[in-house]
Design an enzyme around this catalytic site. Structure first.
Site, mmCIF file in Angstrom:
data_model
loop_
_atom_site.group_PDB
_atom_site.id
_atom_site.type_symbol
_atom_site.label_atom_id
_atom_site.label_comp_id
_atom_site.label_asym_id
_atom_site.label_seq_id
_atom_site.Cartn_x
_atom_site.Cartn_y
_atom_site.Cartn_z
ATOM 1 N N CYS A 98 0.846 -1.191 0.000
ATOM 2 C CA CYS A 98 0.000 0.000 0.000
ATOM 3 C C CYS A 98 0.882 1.242 0.000
ATOM 4 O O CYS A 98 2.043 1.199 0.418
ATOM 5 C CB CYS A 98 -0.896 0.009 1.226
ATOM 6 S SG CYS A 98 -2.055 -1.369 1.307
ATOM 7 N N GLU B 207 0.719 3.693 1.968
ATOM 8 C CA GLU B 207 1.087 4.024 3.345
ATOM 9 C C GLU B 207 2.283 3.205 3.805
ATOM 10 O O GLU B 207 3.134 3.703 4.547
ATOM 11 C CB GLU B 207 -0.103 3.801 4.294
ATOM 12 C CG GLU B 207 -1.323 4.627 3.964
ATOM 13 C CD GLU B 207 -2.273 3.984 2.950
ATOM 14 O OE1 GLU B 207 -3.452 4.372 2.935
ATOM 15 O OE2 GLU B 207 -1.849 3.088 2.177
#
Length: 156
Positions: free
Chosen positions: A55, A57
């Protein structure tokens, strides 16, 4: 320190443009403001096996730790914000994060990434949502932290 949300979102949009998303077609970018004023970015990186996909993040937190600043050799880890896990190396922590899809609109982090962001910024980390910034502890109530580890770990 105040957060320039438009600048953070602009950095996240640029990161989304660099995402590698040939399978889902969903480009995601993340930009985080550190407590020392830097902006760190990350983007999603997909993999044909999907389970190995990173991801945006995750990429952001990896860049945060990789960027330093490094403390002296052998320095003890920083305890980090209350309720968060100690950092693996001395350095900055996140105070605000913007995550966007390729269309530039806010995209809230998945549960796994909320937990990852907790250790990089703590429960008070501001995350931009569709209705404005929200503290991470609202998005991840009753989070698992190092307190849980310390209190529930079995003796060796």
């Amino acid at each position: 320190m105040s957060t320039d949300w438009p600048a953070l979102r602009t950095a996240a949009i640029a990161a989304a443009g660099r995402a590698y998303a040939p399978y889902s077609g969903l480009r995601v970018g993340a930009a985080g403001l550190t407590d020392d004023g830097r902006i760190i970015v990350g983007s999603n990186v997909e993999n044909a096996s999907f389970g190995l996909t990173l991801c945006a993040e995750c990429s952001l937190v990896s860049a945060l730790h990789g960027a330093g600043p490094e403390g002296p050799a052998g320095a003890a880890p920083d305890a980090g914000p209350e309720g968060a896990a100690p950092k693996t190396a001395p350095g900055a922590s996140l105070v605000a994060v913007a995550v966007v899809a390729g269309d530039g609109q806010p995209l809230l982090p998945c549960g796994r990434c909320r937990q990852l962001l907790l250790e990089a910024g703590g429960p008070g980390l501001l995350v931009e949502g569709p209705d404005g910034p929200v503290e991470l502890n609202v998005l991840l109530p009753a989070a698992f932290t190092t307190t849980d580890l310390a209190e529930r770990r079995e003796p060796r």
